[in-house]
Scaffold this active site. Structure first.
Site, PDB file in Angstrom:
ATOM      1  N   ASP A  67       0.812  -1.221   0.000  1.00 11.12           N
ATOM      2  CA  ASP A  67       0.000   0.000   0.000  1.00 11.12           C
ATOM      3  C   ASP A  67       0.843   1.267   0.000  1.00 11.12           C
ATOM      4  O   ASP A  67       2.062   1.223   0.163  1.00 11.12           O
ATOM      5  CB  ASP A  67      -0.966  -0.008   1.201  1.00 11.12           C
ATOM      6  CG  ASP A  67      -0.293  -0.417   2.509  1.00 11.12           C
ATOM      7  OD1 ASP A  67       0.949  -0.392   2.576  1.00 11.12           O
ATOM      8  OD2 ASP A  67      -1.005  -0.764   3.456  1.00 11.12           O
ATOM      9  N   ASN A 135      -7.458  -2.742  14.174  1.00 13.08           N
ATOM     10  CA  ASN A 135      -8.854  -3.031  13.812  1.00 13.08           C
ATOM     11  C   ASN A 135      -8.954  -4.224  12.857  1.00 13.08           C
ATOM     12  O   ASN A 135     -10.005  -4.472  12.283  1.00 13.08           O
ATOM     13  CB  ASN A 135      -9.539  -1.786  13.224  1.00 13.08           C
ATOM     14  CG  ASN A 135      -8.935  -1.346  11.893  1.00 13.08           C
ATOM     15  OD1 ASN A 135      -8.070  -2.025  11.332  1.00 13.08           O
ATOM     16  ND2 ASN A 135      -9.392  -0.223  11.383  1.00 13.08           N
ATOM     17  N   HIS A 137      -7.194  -4.667  10.020  1.00 15.40           N
ATOM     18  CA  HIS A 137      -6.932  -4.429   8.601  1.00 15.40           C
ATOM     19  C   HIS A 137      -5.625  -5.088   8.158  1.00 15.40           C
ATOM     20  O   HIS A 137      -4.690  -5.261   8.940  1.00 15.40           O
ATOM     21  CB  HIS A 137      -7.000  -2.941   8.217  1.00 15.40           C
ATOM     22  CG  HIS A 137      -5.895  -2.056   8.679  1.00 15.40           C
ATOM     23  ND1 HIS A 137      -6.125  -0.786   9.145  1.00 15.40           N
ATOM     24  CD2 HIS A 137      -4.559  -2.222   8.742  1.00 15.40           C
ATOM     25  CE1 HIS A 137      -4.980  -0.218   9.458  1.00 15.40           C
ATOM     26  NE2 HIS A 137      -4.000  -1.074   9.228  1.00 15.40           N
ATOM     27  N   GLU A 142      -9.622  -1.814   5.181  1.00 12.07           N
ATOM     28  CA  GLU A 142     -10.282  -1.539   6.445  1.00 12.07           C
ATOM     29  C   GLU A 142     -11.476  -2.472   6.638  1.00 12.07           C
ATOM     30  O   GLU A 142     -11.963  -3.075   5.675  1.00 12.07           O
ATOM     31  CB  GLU A 142     -10.772  -0.081   6.441  1.00 12.07           C
ATOM     32  CG  GLU A 142      -9.659   0.964   6.334  1.00 12.07           C
ATOM     33  CD  GLU A 142      -8.960   1.227   7.663  1.00 12.07           C
ATOM     34  OE1 GLU A 142      -8.804   0.286   8.463  1.00 12.07           O
ATOM     35  OE2 GLU A 142      -8.541   2.385   7.878  1.00 12.07           O
TER      36      GLU A 142
HETATM   37  C1  GLP Z   1      -0.482   0.330   8.513  1.00 13.15           C
HETATM   38  C2  GLP Z   1      -0.195  -0.497   7.262  1.00 13.15           C
HETATM   39  C3  GLP Z   1      -0.447  -1.976   7.485  1.00 13.15           C
HETATM   40  C4  GLP Z   1       0.201  -2.403   8.783  1.00 13.15           C
HETATM   41  C5  GLP Z   1      -0.419  -1.647   9.922  1.00 13.15           C
HETATM   42  C6  GLP Z   1       0.096  -2.071  11.287  1.00 13.15           C
HETATM   43  O1  GLP Z   1      -1.806   0.741   8.631  1.00 13.15           O
HETATM   44  N1  GLP Z   1      -0.955  -0.076   6.144  1.00 13.15           N
HETATM   45  O2  GLP Z   1       0.066  -2.718   6.391  1.00 13.15           O
HETATM   46  O3  GLP Z   1       0.056  -3.790   8.967  1.00 13.15           O
HETATM   47  O4  GLP Z   1      -0.120  -0.281   9.717  1.00 13.15           O
HETATM   48  O5  GLP Z   1       1.052  -1.189  11.769  1.00 13.15           O
HETATM   49  P1  GLP Z   1       2.087  -1.479  12.886  1.00 13.15           P
HETATM   50  O6  GLP Z   1       2.962  -2.564  12.393  1.00 13.15           O
HETATM   51  O7  GLP Z   1       2.824  -0.200  13.057  1.00 13.15           O
HETATM   52  O8  GLP Z   1       1.315  -1.888  14.091  1.00 13.15           O
END
Ligand code: GLP
Length: 240
Positions: A67, A135, A137, A142
């Site tokens: 992404d 959440n 995702h 989402e």
């Molecule tokens: C972002 C990314 C996701 C990732 C998520 C979790 O929203 N788009 O791909 O898995 O964060 O983040 P973290 O690893 O900082 O908890």
């Protein structure tokens, strides 16, 4: 779903990195799906260390990131392109033209279609690395995203904007939209590795692994994938 639980984050990152390195050694032309967020940073550090000390070769590897934020050019320090360059690509011998990150600027509809076509043209993703949002995702899919979605533009939920504000100076600077591989795109990867650690992820991991598959917890769809491994620390696995 295969679940592996590690005593600490260091062991977890080492194991995920070893899995990726094994994939690259077994198939030097691997197509890797990569993710951002804080979760994979130390995994990438392990890959870089291995490359520098053991010389694992990335010259024919191709990578596709999950992404990108809409509106941030790759030169922006909070863009996912910049993140990947800093944490991984600049430290491996991977040709930059083999590293694909969706573009968050320009004609986004066209970009989404081109991204899907490029993944197909490169033979599909061999191993997709995933983190998980609090959440549920995956990528920026989402809760409520259709399970058959492909690469698309999505509006971020307020909880995601708030969660990701820690990387920006103010919450107002966090983009409100993103381009993300869809859930179906992710499900087509031949192998999936999801890593999560810390107590903040425990309830989400329980919902994704133990509860019925639902669009409300996008990661739960991974229950339908034939080759998925969850790499967790004890805190993230506490409610399983
Ligand atoms: C972002 C990314 C996701 C990732 C998520 C979790 O929203 N788009 O791909 O898995 O964060 O983040 P973290 O690893 O900082 O908890």
């Amino acid at each position: 779903m295969q679940v592996q639980i590690f005593q600490n984050k260091e062991a977890l990152h080492r194991a995920v990195a070893e899995r990726i390195i094994a994939e690259v050694k077994q198939n030097p032309q691997s197509v890797l799906g990569l993710s951002t967020g804080s979760s994979p940073i130390d995994t990438y550090a392990n890959l870089v260390r291995d490359h520098q000390t053991q010389g694992t070769d990335y010259s024919r590897v191709r990578t596709f990131n999950l992404d990108e934020y809409v509106g941030l050019p790759g030169s922006h320090p909070q863009s996912y392109r910049y993140f990947m360059n800093e944490h991984l690509f600049h430290h491996l011998n991977i040709p930059m033209e083999n590293t694909y990150v969706p573009s968050g600027i320009g004609d986004l509809e066209k970009e989404c279609e081109a991204y899907e076509n490029e993944i197909k043209r490169q033979g599909g993703i061999d191993l997709q690395l995933l983190g998980i949002g609090t959440n549920g995702h995956i990528g920026f899919n989402e809760p409520g995203t259709p399970l058959d979605s492909r690469t698309h533009v999505t509006r971020l939920l307020q909880e995601t904007i708030t969660a990701n504000a820690r990387f920006f100076s103010t919450v107002e600077e966090v983009p409100t939209e993103a381009v993300t591989m869809g859930i179906q795109t992710i499900m087509e990867a031949r192998q999936i590795v999801l890593l999560a650690y810390g107590s903040k992820k425990a309830a989400t991991i329980r919902d994704a692994v133990r509860r019925p598959v639902t669009e409300n917890v996008p990661a739960s769809v991974l229950q339908h994938h034939p080759d998925v491994a969850l790499y967790l620390d004890e805190e993230a696995a506490a409610l399983l």
